[in-house]
Write a protein that holds these residues in place. Structure first.
Motif, PDB file in Angstrom:
ATOM      1  N   SER A 167       0.832  -1.197   0.000  1.00  0.00           N
ATOM      2  CA  SER A 167       0.000   0.000   0.000  1.00  0.00           C
ATOM      3  C   SER A 167       0.869   1.251   0.000  1.00  0.00           C
ATOM      4  O   SER A 167       2.012   1.237   0.473  1.00  0.00           O
ATOM      5  N   ASP A 168       0.301   2.331  -0.497  1.00  0.00           N
ATOM      6  CA  ASP A 168       0.992   3.619  -0.417  1.00  0.00           C
ATOM      7  C   ASP A 168       1.212   4.027   1.036  1.00  0.00           C
ATOM      8  O   ASP A 168       2.077   4.864   1.325  1.00  0.00           O
ATOM      9  N   LYS A 169       0.431   3.449   1.949  1.00  0.00           N
ATOM     10  CA  LYS A 169       0.556   3.773   3.371  1.00  0.00           C
ATOM     11  C   LYS A 169       1.697   3.030   4.054  1.00  0.00           C
ATOM     12  O   LYS A 169       2.024   3.310   5.206  1.00  0.00           O
ATOM     13  N   SER A 170       2.304   2.084   3.366  1.00  0.00           N
ATOM     14  CA  SER A 170       3.391   1.304   3.952  1.00  0.00           C
ATOM     15  C   SER A 170       4.655   2.153   4.056  1.00  0.00           C
ATOM     16  O   SER A 170       5.035   2.846   3.102  1.00  0.00           O
ATOM     17  N   LYS A 171       5.320   2.101   5.206  1.00  0.00           N
ATOM     18  CA  LYS A 171       6.567   2.845   5.375  1.00  0.00           C
ATOM     19  C   LYS A 171       7.668   2.254   4.506  1.00  0.00           C
ATOM     20  O   LYS A 171       8.547   2.969   4.029  1.00  0.00           O
ATOM     21  N   LYS A 173       8.553   0.877   1.091  1.00  0.00           N
ATOM     22  CA  LYS A 173       7.953   1.002  -0.238  1.00  0.00           C
ATOM     23  C   LYS A 173       8.441  -0.056  -1.224  1.00  0.00           C
ATOM     24  O   LYS A 173       7.762  -0.343  -2.205  1.00  0.00           O
ATOM     25  N   VAL A 185       2.255  -2.423   5.075  1.00  0.00           N
ATOM     26  CA  VAL A 185       0.824  -2.288   4.821  1.00  0.00           C
ATOM     27  C   VAL A 185       0.555  -2.832   3.436  1.00  0.00           C
ATOM     28  O   VAL A 185       1.168  -2.399   2.455  1.00  0.00           O
ATOM     29  N   GLU A 187      -2.289  -4.098   0.383  1.00  0.00           N
ATOM     30  CA  GLU A 187      -3.627  -3.899  -0.157  1.00  0.00           C
ATOM     31  C   GLU A 187      -4.360  -5.248  -0.228  1.00  0.00           C
ATOM     32  O   GLU A 187      -3.780  -6.260  -0.614  1.00  0.00           O
ATOM     33  N   PRO A 193      -6.412  -1.449   2.830  1.00  0.00           N
ATOM     34  CA  PRO A 193      -5.047  -1.547   3.376  1.00  0.00           C
ATOM     35  C   PRO A 193      -5.045  -2.273   4.735  1.00  0.00           C
ATOM     36  O   PRO A 193      -5.837  -1.952   5.625  1.00  0.00           O
ATOM     37  N   GLU A 195      -2.348  -3.549   7.825  1.00  0.00           N
ATOM     38  CA  GLU A 195      -1.000  -3.589   8.388  1.00  0.00           C
ATOM     39  C   GLU A 195      -0.664  -5.018   8.797  1.00  0.00           C
ATOM     40  O   GLU A 195      -1.494  -5.714   9.375  1.00  0.00           O
ATOM     41  N   ASN A 243      -7.880  -7.033  13.156  1.00  0.00           N
ATOM     42  CA  ASN A 243      -8.581  -5.769  12.915  1.00  0.00           C
ATOM     43  C   ASN A 243     -10.035  -5.831  13.396  1.00  0.00           C
ATOM     44  O   ASN A 243     -10.809  -4.918  13.138  1.00  0.00           O
TER      45      ASN A 243
END
Length: 351
Positions: A167-171, A173, A185, A187, A193, A195, A243
């Motif tokens: 995901s773009d939210k993952s630290k 990349k 993170v 997809e 998304p 974690e 989650n």
């Protein structure tokens, strides 16, 4: 013990009746004004507990719970409505044992705990659990064995990362830079998304690594709970996924049996055992961590798990203490307080 400590020796294992509540009320109504003030309730609570202390805030919580009509005093009718279920949990609440993930992969396989920083060998829990089952199975209304039960394409497996999208939210990349125990993170089609800590392939459905340890004894009244079966989300807890999007049927099973108390143990203390214990407390179960029947991953994580449990009125015990705890003769103040949470969540349908 404090206060009138010997008075409650007659009640362990006894079904509390309205006549018992009347007698308890009369005994602790020191000034005979047909109401219990806060000092009298304090004496009552401290007489029930066999260890631990009662803070002012905790006394306020119990007093507010017992004062059903909110008139500032605990009347006989308040006691009948509130103390009956509360004391029933304390003195005769049904107990279950939840044994978490004592599976080959966590003992000798791809996620063997003994190679992690805490250096705790998961095999050591097996004889302890077997001894508890041999000595105390009659005290448990049911014994639950949970199993990590992952499909081959599970999201937590590092070797599946190439088949998934960061995901773009993952630290992190770059998938090529992701290693074991890294947090990313990913997809997912079903949940968006998610974690995820990356683990080696483990506990794949129907594999030898997913089997319970061969020397682990199964109680006669046992059932099994399978978790982590959804390929797109991990599930440390035996109650919910990480989650809280899906639940197992464990809570429903325990509720149907009227369970109030859980003894939780297994692998690993600071991962699946800790998550199971935390969710148990959230649902209202009085929860005890059987520490000599647990092994963990990280020393700091193990300590944090125990601290979180005790902060929410759980208790950490060893197998040698179980006889008195299960017989309700050992009544830590934490569990006296946790009985209030249990009753309140029962009333609200949360447990």
């Amino acid at each position: 013990m404090f206060g009138n400590s010997k008075f409650f020796n007659q009640y362990p294992g006894k079904d509390i009746t309205e006549a018992d509540i009347k007698r308890i009320f009369q005994t602790f109504d020191a000034n005979k004004d047909n109401a219990l003030d806060k000092a009298e309730v304090k004496n009552l609570v401290e007489s029930i507990a066999t260890s631990g202390s009662l803070s002012a805030a905790e006394l306020d919580k119990i007093y507010a719970f017992l004062d059903k009509d909110k008139d500032g005093l605990v009347s006989p009718s308040d006691m009948a409505a509130r103390a009956l279920p509360w004391l029933s949990v304390i003195f005769s609440g049904p107990v279950a044992m939840v044994i978490v993930d004592v599976q080959n992969d966590f003992i000798t396989g791809s996620l063997a705990l003994k190679v992690y920083p805490a250096k705790e060998d998961g095999a050591n829990v097996v004889p302890v659990i077997n001894d508890v089952i041999a000595k105390h199975s009659a005290a448990f209304k049911t014994v639950i064995y949970s199993l990590d039960w992952h499909p081959a394409d599970h999201i937590s497996f590092l070797d599946n990362l190439a088949k998934r999208k960061l995901s773009d939210k993952s630290k992190i990349k770059d998938a090529a830079k992701v290693g074991l125990n890294d947090v990313v993170v990913l997809e997912t089609k079903a949940y968006g998304p998610i974690e995820q800590i990356m683990w080696p392939r483990h506990c794949v459905q129907n594999s030898s690594g997913a089997e319970l340890h061969s020397e682990l004894k199964l109680a006669g009244n046992h059932t099994k709970v399978y978790k982590g079966t959804d390929p797109d989300i991990d599930s440390y807890s035996a109650f919910w996924d990480n989650n809280k999007l899906k639940k197992t049927d464990l809570h429903d099973r325990l509720s149907k049996l009227g369970i109030s108390d859980l003894i939780v143990c297994g692998l690993a203390t600071d991962v699946c055992v800790g998550s199971t214990a935390a969710h148990a407390q959230e649902l209202g179960y009085r929860t005890a961590l059987l520490e000599d029947a647990c092994c963990g991953v990280m020393p700091d994580g193990i300590a944090a798990t125990k601290a979180k449990l005790t902060a929410a009125h759980g208790v950490v015990v060893r197998s040698g203490q179980l006889n008195e705890l299960l017989a309700k003769r050992d009544r830590p103040m934490a569990w006296v307080l946790a009985a209030v949470d249990c009753v309140e969540k029962l009333a609200n349908g949360g447990h």
